[in-house]
Motif scaffolding. Structure first.
Motif, PDB file in Angstrom:
ATOM      1  N   ARG A   1      14.236   3.905  -6.578  1.00 53.32           N
ATOM      2  CA  ARG A   1      14.143   3.036  -7.751  1.00 53.32           C
ATOM      3  C   ARG A   1      13.497   1.712  -7.361  1.00 53.32           C
ATOM      4  NH1 ARG A   1      20.328   1.504  -9.288  1.00 53.32           N
ATOM      5  NH2 ARG A   1      19.270   0.084 -10.722  1.00 53.32           N
ATOM      6  N   LYS A   2      12.937   1.028  -8.344  1.00 48.99           N
ATOM      7  CA  LYS A   2      12.197  -0.208  -8.068  1.00 48.99           C
ATOM      8  C   LYS A   2      13.037  -1.467  -8.288  1.00 48.99           C
ATOM      9  CE  LYS A   2       8.384   2.089  -7.279  1.00 48.99           C
ATOM     10  NZ  LYS A   2       7.865   2.198  -5.889  1.00 48.99           N
ATOM     11  N   GLU A   3      13.899  -1.420  -9.305  1.00 49.10           N
ATOM     12  CA  GLU A   3      14.626  -2.622  -9.670  1.00 49.10           C
ATOM     13  C   GLU A   3      16.118  -2.499  -9.364  1.00 49.10           C
ATOM     14  OE1 GLU A   3      13.198  -5.407 -10.574  1.00 49.10           O
ATOM     15  OE2 GLU A   3      11.249  -4.399 -10.434  1.00 49.10           O
ATOM     16  N   PHE A   4      16.741  -3.671  -9.208  1.00 47.49           N
ATOM     17  CA  PHE A   4      18.183  -3.708  -8.974  1.00 47.49           C
ATOM     18  C   PHE A   4      18.751  -4.969  -9.614  1.00 47.49           C
ATOM     19  CE2 PHE A   4      21.551  -5.666  -6.378  1.00 47.49           C
ATOM     20  CZ  PHE A   4      22.559  -4.740  -6.620  1.00 47.49           C
ATOM     21  N   PRO A   5      19.757  -4.828 -10.486  1.00 51.14           N
ATOM     22  CA  PRO A   5      20.358  -6.018 -11.108  1.00 51.14           C
ATOM     23  C   PRO A   5      21.351  -6.669 -10.152  1.00 51.14           C
ATOM     24  CG  PRO A   5      21.450  -4.045 -11.924  1.00 51.14           C
ATOM     25  CD  PRO A   5      20.373  -3.577 -10.982  1.00 51.14           C
TER      26      PRO A   5
ATOM     27  N   LYS B   1      12.214  -0.434   1.510  1.00 48.25           N
ATOM     28  CA  LYS B   1      12.575  -1.756   2.028  1.00 48.25           C
ATOM     29  C   LYS B   1      12.641  -2.831   0.937  1.00 48.25           C
ATOM     30  CE  LYS B   1      11.316  -1.619   6.919  1.00 48.25           C
ATOM     31  NZ  LYS B   1      12.556  -2.277   7.376  1.00 48.25           N
ATOM     32  N   ALA B   2      11.775  -2.711  -0.068  1.00 53.16           N
ATOM     33  CA  ALA B   2      11.777  -3.722  -1.128  1.00 53.16           C
ATOM     34  C   ALA B   2      13.140  -3.758  -1.827  1.00 53.16           C
ATOM     35  CB  ALA B   2      10.664  -3.440  -2.131  1.00 53.16           C
ATOM     36  N   LEU B   3      13.664  -2.583  -2.163  1.00 53.04           N
ATOM     37  CA  LEU B   3      14.965  -2.523  -2.818  1.00 53.04           C
ATOM     38  C   LEU B   3      16.081  -2.876  -1.830  1.00 53.04           C
ATOM     39  CD1 LEU B   3      16.473  -1.917  -5.427  1.00 53.04           C
ATOM     40  CD2 LEU B   3      16.705   0.453  -4.668  1.00 53.04           C
ATOM     41  N   ALA B   4      15.908  -2.441  -0.569  1.00 53.79           N
ATOM     42  CA  ALA B   4      16.913  -2.764   0.454  1.00 53.79           C
ATOM     43  C   ALA B   4      17.105  -4.269   0.562  1.00 53.79           C
ATOM     44  CB  ALA B   4      16.494  -2.185   1.799  1.00 53.79           C
TER      45      ALA B   4
END
Length: 520
Positions: free
Chosen positions: A19-23, A173-176
Motif C-alpha cells: 500500500r502507498k498511504e498510511f494514516p 521502504k516509503a511506507l516503512a
C-alpha cells in the motif's frame, strides 16, 4: 454468543504490504479514562513485579489479585497485563481462553494495543488457531488505530530492499518510514532504533544520530548499544570521530536499560549531550547517569514526611529536626575501605561499579553513617571480596530541616522510574519560541484544548536545556506542534560548574522516606 461474532473472529481487511498511504494516528486518543481506585491497584501490581526487584522477589500472585480487581473496574491496562499472566501461568493458573477473552473485552473498548495483542495471539496460536494472515491483518488495523508497537513492528517488516514473504519481510521502504516516523512521534524506542539505523545506512548520518539518541531517551537498549559502538569505534554515525568517553556512557546506560526496560530518560542531555557539547564530569557510577537522565517531579519541602533517620541507631542516627545537606559539603570527597576518615561527618558506602541487579539494589539500600575524623572505615557485614570495590562518599554534617507535613508520593518514585526533587526557589517559565533563560531541566506543556494535547502533555515531556539554547521543537519528532504553543516550566537541577570550567553532573534528590537525601 456465536463464535463468529467474537472480536477474535471479526472480519478484517487483508494486510497489504505494498500500500502507498498510511494514516498516522496516535493511541493516546483512543485510550479511555481510568478509574482512580483501579489505577492505584494497577500501580501496586506493577510495583510488585517491578524490574527493580530480583526475579524471585517479584510477586505475580499479588499482582494477579490486584489486576483482577482493576479488571472488574474495566481498567484496560490491568486487563491486558492480567491476560499476559494467564498466558504465562504466572501468579494464576495457565488459561489461554481467559487471556483471549480479556483481550477481546479491551478490543470492545476500542484500545489499539488490544488489537496489536490479538495479532500476537494469532501469530503464536495462543488460545486461537495459528494464522499469520489474520495476525498481520490485526497488526495492520492496530497500526492504523494508532498502536505505536504495531507501527514499529510493521515498519521493520516493510523496511527491506525486496519482498521475501518466507521471512515475513517486504520491500516498501516509503511506507516503512511513515510507520516508523509515526511511532517515533509517540516516543517508541523500538521504532527510533530501527529508523535511526536505517537512516544511517541511507547516508543521513546526522538525523540518524539524533533519532538514535532519542531512542535512548525512549528506553531503547538497542539504540544505546549501537551508539556505544559507534562512538567507541568512530564510525560514520559518530561523524567518523572516536569518542570513547561518550561510548562508555552509552554502554553504561545500555546495561541499565537491560536491567529495567521501564526506564525513560528524557533528560539524557544532562549527562550525555550530543557533540559538539562538552561532556560533564561523571563519577563512573551507572546510577549517576540514570538518575540524572530520569524525568523528575518537583515537590515542595513543606510536603515531605519527617525523615525516619532519627529512629536509626548507632552511626546512622541523625537527630530529629536535622537532615543532610542537598549537596556534599566540600565537593566530591571519596575514600576507600580500611582508610581513616579525613573529616568528621556522614559517609555513604557504595559499590564503585554495580552492574548486577543485586549490586544496584545493595547500593540503593545503604544509608549515611557517621565517622569521626581518624576513624577507620569498616566493611558492612554483608560485603565480601566478591561484592566489588567499596568506596565511602562524604555527604557532610546535618543541617536544620524545614517543617514537614503530609506527603503523597507519586507511584513512579518507588518504582525507580521518576525522581522527586525540591521545588525551585523561583517560578520561571518561558515560551518555546524563546531561548532558555536558565540552565536546567524544563517541563513542557501545551494548552489542554490543543489538538495534540493528549499526545504531548506527558510526564516524560522534559528536556535539559542550557541557558541561551533553544527549547526542543516537537516538529523534529513528527508532532505538528509549533514551539509558540508550548509553555516550558523550569525545574532547576542544573549541573554544577567546576573551577576548571567543566561541569559536574549534579543530582539533588530526595524520597518520601528519606527527605533531602543526597546522591553523589
Amino acid at each position: 454468543m456465536f463464535m463468529h461474532k467474537l472480536p477474535r473472529n471479526m472480519s478484517l481487511k487483508a494486510f497489504d504490504p505494498h500500500r502507498k498511504e498510511f494514516p498516522c494516528n496516535y493511541e493516546k486518543y483512543s485510550e479511555t479514562p481510568l478509574n482512580e481506585e483501579a489505577e492505584t491497584w494497577f500501580r501496586e501490581g506493577l510495583a510488585a513485579t517491578s524490574f527493580d526487584l530480583w526475579p524471585d522477589d517479584r510477586d505475580y500472585v499479588k499482582a494477579a489479585k490486584l489486576w483482577s480487581k482493576s479488571a472488574e473496574e474495566k481498567h484496560w491496562q490491568a486487563m491486558l497485563n492480567l491476560a499476559s499472566l494467564y498466558i504465562q501461568g504466572k501468579g494464576v493458573g495457565k488459561d489461554t481462553e481467559r487471556a483471549v477473552s480479556l483481550v477481546e473485552e479491551v478490543m470492545k473498548m476500542g484500545i489499539p494495543r488490544a488489537f496489536d495483542f490479538m495479532g500476537t495471539l494469532h501469530i503464536n496460536g495462543t488460545g486461537v488457531r495459528q494464522d499469520a494472515t489474520r495476525a498481520y491483518a490485526f497488526w495492520s488495523l492496530a497500526a492504523e488505530m494508532g498502536s505505536a508497537d504495531a507501527q514499529a513492528y510493521l515498519g521493520e517488516r516493510l523496511n527491506a530492499s525486496r519482498d521475501d514473504p518466507a521471512r515475513e519481510t517486504w520491500g516498501n521502504k516509503a511506507l516503512a518510514y511513515k510507520l516508523l516516523e509515526c511511532a517515533h512521534a509517540q516516543e517508541n524506542g523500538r521504532a527510533a532504533s530501527i529508523l535511526g539505523l536505517s537512516l544511517g545506512l541511507d547516508g543521513d548520518q546526522q538525523r540518524a544520530l539524533n533519532i538514535l539518541h532519542d531512542g535512548v531517551k525512549f528506553g531503547s537498549e538497542k539504540s544505546a548499544i549501537f551508539l556505544a559502538v559507534s562512538f567507541g569505534s568512530g564510525d560514520a554515525t559518530a561523524n567518523s570521530r572516536e569518542d570513547k568517553d561518550r561510548g562508555d556512557r552509552y554502554g553504561a546506560i545500555a546495561d541499565m536499560l537491560r536491567l529495567n526496560p521501564d526506564l525513560r530518560l528524557p533528560n539524557l542531555d544532562k549527562v550525555l549531550p550530543l557533540p559538539p557539547a562538552i561532556l560533564p564530569y561523571w563519577d563512573g557510577e551507572k546510577e549517576t547517569l540514570i538518575n540524572g537522565a530520569k524525568p523528575v517531579k518537583a515537590t515542595s519541602l513543606a510536603d515531605i514526611k519527617p525523615s525516619p533517620a532519627s529512629l536509626r541507631q548507632g552511626r546512622a542516627h541523625i537527630p530529629d529536626g536535622l537532615v543532610l545537606p542537598d549537596e556534599p559539603q566540600g565537593g566530591h570527597l571519596i575514600q576507600h575501605l580500611h582508610t581513616d576518615a579525613t573529616i568528621s561527618g556522614f559517609w555513604l558506602a557504595q559499590l564503585a561499579k554495580p552492574y548486577t541487579p543485586k549490586q544496584v539494589a545493595w547500593n540503593a539500600a545503604q544509608v549515611p553513617m557517621y565517622y569521626a575524623q581518624g576513624e577507620s572505615f569498616t566493611p558492612p557485614e554483608d560485603i565480601t571480596k566478591e561484592s566489588g570495590v567499596l568506596r565511602f562518599h562524604y555527604l557532610g554534617n546535618p543541617v536544620p530541616k524545614l517543617p514537614a507535613a503530609r506527603h503523597v508520593p507519586d507511584w513512579r518514585v518507588p518504582q525507580g522510574v521518576l525522581r522527586e526533587i525540591h521545588v525551585p526557589s523561583r517560578d520561571l517559565r518561558s515560551s518555546g519560541l524563546l531561548t532558555a533563560p536558565a540552565t536546567g531541566i524544563w517541563h513542557g506543556e501545551v494548552d489542554p484544548a490543543h489538538p495534540l494535547a493528549k499526545v504531548f502533555n506527558q510526564w516524560t515531556r522534559q528536556a535539559y536545556v542550557e541557558e541561551g539554547q533553544p527549547f526542543p521543537d516537537p516538529r523534529d519528532r513528527g508532532l505538528d506542534i509549533s514551539p509558540k504553543d508550548i509553555q516550558w516550566q523550569w525545574l532547576d537541577q542544573a549541573n554544577q560548574p567546576l573551577p576548571s570550567g567543566r561541569k559536574d553532573i549534579t543530582i539533588r534528590n530526595f524520597s518520601p522516606s528519606e527527605p533531602a537525601s543526597t546522591t553523589r
